[in-house]
Write a protein that holds these residues in place. Structure first.
Motif, PDB file in Angstrom:
ATOM      1  N   ARG A  21      20.629   1.681  33.763  1.00 32.69           N
ATOM      2  CA  ARG A  21      20.979   2.927  34.766  1.00 32.69           C
ATOM      3  C   ARG A  21      19.417   3.595  34.477  1.00 32.69           C
ATOM      4  N   VAL A  22      19.403   3.845  35.569  1.00 34.78           N
ATOM      5  CA  VAL A  22      17.628   4.522  35.804  1.00 34.78           C
ATOM      6  C   VAL A  22      17.458   6.022  36.357  1.00 34.78           C
ATOM      7  N   PHE A  23      16.677   6.578  35.862  1.00 35.68           N
ATOM      8  CA  PHE A  23      16.218   8.000  36.228  1.00 35.68           C
ATOM      9  C   PHE A  23      15.111   8.271  36.507  1.00 35.68           C
ATOM     10  N   GLN A  24      14.229   8.581  38.088  1.00 39.82           N
ATOM     11  CA  GLN A  24      13.375   8.247  38.438  1.00 39.82           C
ATOM     12  C   GLN A  24      13.222  10.335  38.052  1.00 39.82           C
ATOM     13  N   THR A  25      11.469  10.487  37.358  1.00 40.11           N
ATOM     14  CA  THR A  25      11.383  11.375  36.816  1.00 40.11           C
ATOM     15  C   THR A  25       9.930  11.990  37.879  1.00 40.11           C
ATOM     16  N   ASN A  26       9.793  13.376  37.904  1.00 40.52           N
ATOM     17  CA  ASN A  26       8.745  13.848  38.659  1.00 40.52           C
ATOM     18  C   ASN A  26       7.606  13.658  38.033  1.00 40.52           C
ATOM     19  N   GLN A  30       7.532  12.773  31.365  1.00 42.12           N
ATOM     20  CA  GLN A  30       8.986  12.765  31.096  1.00 42.12           C
ATOM     21  C   GLN A  30       9.611  11.258  31.247  1.00 42.12           C
ATOM     22  N   ALA A  31       8.891  10.718  31.431  1.00 38.63           N
ATOM     23  CA  ALA A  31       8.916   9.583  31.523  1.00 38.63           C
ATOM     24  C   ALA A  31       9.060   8.205  30.042  1.00 38.63           C
ATOM     25  N   ASP A  32      10.098   7.750  30.529  1.00 34.96           N
ATOM     26  CA  ASP A  32       9.776   6.228  28.740  1.00 34.96           C
ATOM     27  C   ASP A  32       8.423   5.621  29.346  1.00 34.96           C
ATOM     28  N   TYR A  33       8.452   4.898  30.718  1.00 34.32           N
ATOM     29  CA  TYR A  33       8.107   3.697  31.323  1.00 34.32           C
ATOM     30  C   TYR A  33       7.062   4.357  32.544  1.00 34.32           C
ATOM     31  N   THR A  76      13.970   6.243  31.633  1.00 37.60           N
ATOM     32  CA  THR A  76      13.307   6.780  33.074  1.00 37.60           C
ATOM     33  C   THR A  76      12.164   6.825  32.966  1.00 37.60           C
ATOM     34  N   ILE A  77      12.119   6.850  34.464  1.00 38.31           N
ATOM     35  CA  ILE A  77      10.952   5.742  34.858  1.00 38.31           C
ATOM     36  C   ILE A  77       9.841   6.498  35.513  1.00 38.31           C
ATOM     37  N   PHE A  78       8.422   6.976  36.250  1.00 35.66           N
ATOM     38  CA  PHE A  78       7.418   7.623  36.773  1.00 35.66           C
ATOM     39  C   PHE A  78       7.155   6.306  37.301  1.00 35.66           C
ATOM     40  N   MET A  79       6.886   6.662  38.941  1.00 36.44           N
ATOM     41  CA  MET A  79       6.216   5.896  39.730  1.00 36.44           C
ATOM     42  C   MET A  79       4.655   5.644  39.880  1.00 36.44           C
ATOM     43  N   VAL A  80       3.834   5.303  39.014  1.00 36.06           N
ATOM     44  CA  VAL A  80       2.570   5.388  39.014  1.00 36.06           C
ATOM     45  C   VAL A  80       1.804   5.007  40.512  1.00 36.06           C
ATOM     46  N   ASP A  81       0.535   5.589  40.743  1.00 31.78           N
ATOM     47  CA  ASP A  81      -0.056   5.116  42.393  1.00 31.78           C
ATOM     48  C   ASP A  81      -0.923   3.664  41.813  1.00 31.78           C
ATOM     49  N   ALA A  86       0.044   2.222  34.924  1.00 28.49           N
ATOM     50  CA  ALA A  86       1.790   1.105  34.242  1.00 28.49           C
ATOM     51  C   ALA A  86       1.859  -0.070  33.218  1.00 28.49           C
ATOM     52  N   ASP A  87       2.806   0.587  32.743  1.00 26.47           N
ATOM     53  CA  ASP A  87       3.666   0.476  31.206  1.00 26.47           C
ATOM     54  C   ASP A  87       3.851  -0.660  32.235  1.00 26.47           C
ATOM     55  N   LEU A  88       4.922  -0.911  33.666  1.00 20.41           N
ATOM     56  CA  LEU A  88       5.639  -2.179  33.732  1.00 20.41           C
ATOM     57  C   LEU A  88       5.408  -2.468  34.850  1.00 20.41           C
ATOM     58  N   LYS A  89       5.175  -3.393  35.937  1.00 17.91           N
ATOM     59  CA  LYS A  89       4.956  -3.608  37.534  1.00 17.91           C
ATOM     60  C   LYS A  89       5.795  -4.142  37.348  1.00 17.91           C
ATOM     61  N   VAL A  90       6.732  -4.004  39.196  1.00 20.96           N
ATOM     62  CA  VAL A  90       8.065  -4.083  39.603  1.00 20.96           C
ATOM     63  C   VAL A  90       7.525  -4.238  41.175  1.00 20.96           C
ATOM     64  N   PHE A  91       8.594  -5.512  40.914  1.00 18.60           N
ATOM     65  CA  PHE A  91       8.697  -5.865  42.648  1.00 18.60           C
ATOM     66  C   PHE A  91       9.803  -5.878  42.841  1.00 18.60           C
TER      67      PHE A  91
END
Length: 116
Positions: A21-26, A30-33, A76-81, A86-91
């Motif tokens: 279960r993931v929460f996207q931070t602003n 605040q993010a774990d990753y 928690t995650i934060f989407m980087v530009d 990134a700590d983690l790359k997702v598709f």
């Protein structure tokens, strides 16, 4: 009977600890990753399928349920530009059977984070 109840409680607890279960931070602090969405599946560490209900998550398999509240999330995650941030790359994939890890070392790292 008492041992059976204890075993069932332990199994339920271990399943909930391994869900995604993931929460996207602003904000990145605040993010774990920090997560970057790549444009091709072969570039990803993790292939993610977004599920519409939290009970559909099964372990640490790339099935993510996005929560509306941070306290409901396992991490928690934060989407980087930029990819280098990134700590983690997702598709994000369109089918749940395609979800899964491409980098097992990162899978183990997230398993440890969720268990804490």
């Amino acid at each position: 009977m008492k041992n059976t109840l204890a075993l069932l409680a332990l199994l339920f607890l271990s399943q909930s600890l391994m869900s995604q279960r993931v929460f996207q931070t602003n904000a990145d602090y605040q993010a774990d990753y920090n997560v970057f969405e790549v444009d091709r599946d072969y570039k990803a560490d993790l292939l993610v399928y977004k599920v519409d209900r939290d009970y559909k998550v099964r372990g640490n398999e790339g099935l993510w349920y996005f929560t509306d509240r941070e306290y409901q999330a396992d991490f928690t995650i934060f989407m980087v530009d930029r990819e280098y941030q990134a700590d983690l790359k997702v598709f994000f994939v369109g089918s749940d059977y395609r979800a899964g890890w491409r980098q097992n070392s990162l899978k183990n790292e997230i398993d440890l984070l969720i268990q804490q």
